[in-house]
Design an enzyme around this catalytic site. Structure first.
Site, PDB file in Angstrom:
ATOM      1  N   SER A 147       0.834  -1.206   0.000  1.00 13.52           N
ATOM      2  CA  SER A 147       0.000   0.000   0.000  1.00 13.52           C
ATOM      3  C   SER A 147       0.872   1.260   0.000  1.00 13.52           C
ATOM      4  CB  SER A 147      -0.967  -0.054   1.193  1.00 13.52           C
ATOM      5  OG  SER A 147      -1.991   0.897   1.065  1.00 13.52           O
ATOM      6  N   GLU A 238     -10.129  -3.649  -5.652  1.00 14.20           N
ATOM      7  CA  GLU A 238      -9.604  -2.528  -4.875  1.00 14.20           C
ATOM      8  C   GLU A 238      -9.444  -1.293  -5.746  1.00 14.20           C
ATOM      9  OE1 GLU A 238      -5.471  -2.499  -3.601  1.00 14.20           O
ATOM     10  OE2 GLU A 238      -5.237  -4.552  -4.317  1.00 14.20           O
ATOM     11  N   HIS A 268      -7.511  -5.435  -1.155  1.00 18.83           N
ATOM     12  CA  HIS A 268      -6.307  -4.668  -0.838  1.00 18.83           C
ATOM     13  C   HIS A 268      -5.410  -5.413   0.153  1.00 18.83           C
ATOM     14  CE1 HIS A 268      -3.958  -1.019  -0.557  1.00 18.83           C
ATOM     15  NE2 HIS A 268      -4.111  -0.964   0.748  1.00 18.83           N
TER      16      HIS A 268
END
Length: 297
Positions: A147, A238, A268
C-alpha cells in the site's frame, strides 16, 4: 470449497470491521488503535522469530525463519502514511521471511500528520543506509512494501538512483499506492477495505504543502529508468488497481524487468491472510522467489 468459503468470510470481515474504521471522520489516533486490533487476525508462521531493535534511531522488528538467512529485506509497512506499524505487519513479514529465506527488517518510520513528507522517505533511506553500514551489501538487500509502503519503496529506489547511490537487488510491492492525486482511481464492483475519502484525507495529511504530483509522493509520475527488477501484486477488488497497472506500464516502458500479477476477486493487501488463504500464501511464496532470485551471489 473451503477456501471459497474462507474468502467469502474474510471479505465480509474486512467490509464490516476494517472498511468502517478507515473513515475520514474517525480521528487518526483512534484509527491506529482499531487497525492494530484488526491486524491480530494476521498471524506469522510457527517457528518465526521476531527481534525488536533500533536501526538509524528507528524502532524496527527483524523477522526471520529457519537457521540460515541469506540477505535482507527492508519492508515498508502500509497504512496511508498515517497508521500501521512494524508490529501490525508481523504476520505478513513473518511469512515473507519464510518464503524468501531472508531477514525481514521493518522500521517504524514516522507517520503523518505529526510528521508529513518527506519524514517517511527520510526514515526509509536512513534504514536502508544503516543496513549497508551493518555490512550487508546492497545486492543482498531487497526492498518491499504494501500500500503506502509499496509507494514508499518505489520512491526510495528513485531517490537512491537520483543521488547515484547503490540500488537494492529487487523491489516487491503489494497493492502499491502510487498516485496520491487520486485522478485515476479504479471503481471495482466490490471494495472491501478502502474508502476513497479516507485515502484522499491521508494523502493531504502526508503531503502537507508538497504537490501530490511530486514523484517521491506519487511515483507513477516519476522516471523509472535503471530501477531494479520489480514484482507488483494487486487484487481486482480494490480502488488501487489502476495505480498498480499504471506502475507496471511505466516501469516496463522504461525497460525495468517487471512481473505484474492481478488476483481476481481479492482485495487490498490480501497477502496479510497468508497462512490462512491459499492464494495469499501462494502470492507471498512468489514474492519470496522473486526476492531470492535477484539477490547477488
Amino acid at each position: 470449497m473451503l477456501q471459497h468459503l474462507l474468502e467469502t468470510g474474510l471479505r465480509q470481515t474486512m467490509n464490516r470491521l476494517v472498511r468502517p474504521a478507515l473513515h475520514p471522520a474517525i480521528p487518526v489516533s483512534v484509527q491506529r488503535t482499531l487497525i492494530s486490533q484488526a491486524y491480530r487476525s494476521s498471524t506469522p508462521p510457527r517457528g518465526c522469530r521476531f527481534q525488536t531493535d533500533t536501526l538509524a534511531g528507528l524502532p524496527v522488528i527483524r523477522s526471520s525463519f529457519g537457521q540460515a538467512t541469506r540477505g535482507a529485506v527492508l519492508y515498508l509497512h502500509g497504512g496511508g502514511y498515517i497508521i500501521g506499524s512494524a508490529a501490525t505487519h508481523k504476520g505478513l513479514t513473518g511469512h515473507l521471511a519464510k518464503a524468501s529465506g531472508c531477514m525481514v527488517v521493518t522500521p517504524d518510520y514516522r507517520l503523518a500528520p505529526e510528521h508529513p513528507f518527506p519524514a517517511a522517505l527520510d526514515d526509509a533511506e536512513a534504514a536502508w543506509q544503516a543496513l549497508i553500514d551493518e555490512g550487508i551489501s546492497p545486492g543482498q538487500i531487497a526492498i518491499a512494501g504494501d500500500s503506502a509502503g509499496g509507494g514508499l519503496a518505489i520512491a526510495l529506489a528513485m531517490r537512491l538512483r537520483n543521488n547515484n547511490q547503490p540500488l537494492p537487488a529487487s523491489l516487491t510491492v503489494f497493492s502499491p499506492w502510487t498516485d496520491l492525486t487520486q485522478e485515476s482511481l479504479y471503481s471495482p464492483e466490490s471494495e472491501p477495505v478502502l474508502q476513497a475519502r479516507w485515502t484522499a484525507k491521508a494523502a493531504k495529511l502526508y503531503a502537507g504543502q508538497e504537490s501530490l504530483r511530486n514523484p517521491l509522493l506519487s511515483p507513477v509520475f516519476g522516471n523509472f529508468q535503471g530501477l531494479p527488477p520489480l514484482l507488483i501484486q494487486v487484487g481486482s477488488q480494490e480502488i488501487l488497481l489502476n495505480d498498480a497497472e499504471r506502475l507496471a506500464s511505466a516501469a516496463r516502458e522504461a525497460g525495468v524487468q517487471t512481473q505484474f500479477e492481478v488476483f481476481n476477486s481479492l482485495w487490498h493487501v490480501f497477502q496479510v491472510h497468508s497462512g490462512q488463504l491459499d492464494r495469499a500464501t501462494a502470492a507471498v511464496q512468489t514474492a519470496g522467489e522473486h526476492i531470492r532470485g535477484h539477490l547477488a551471489d
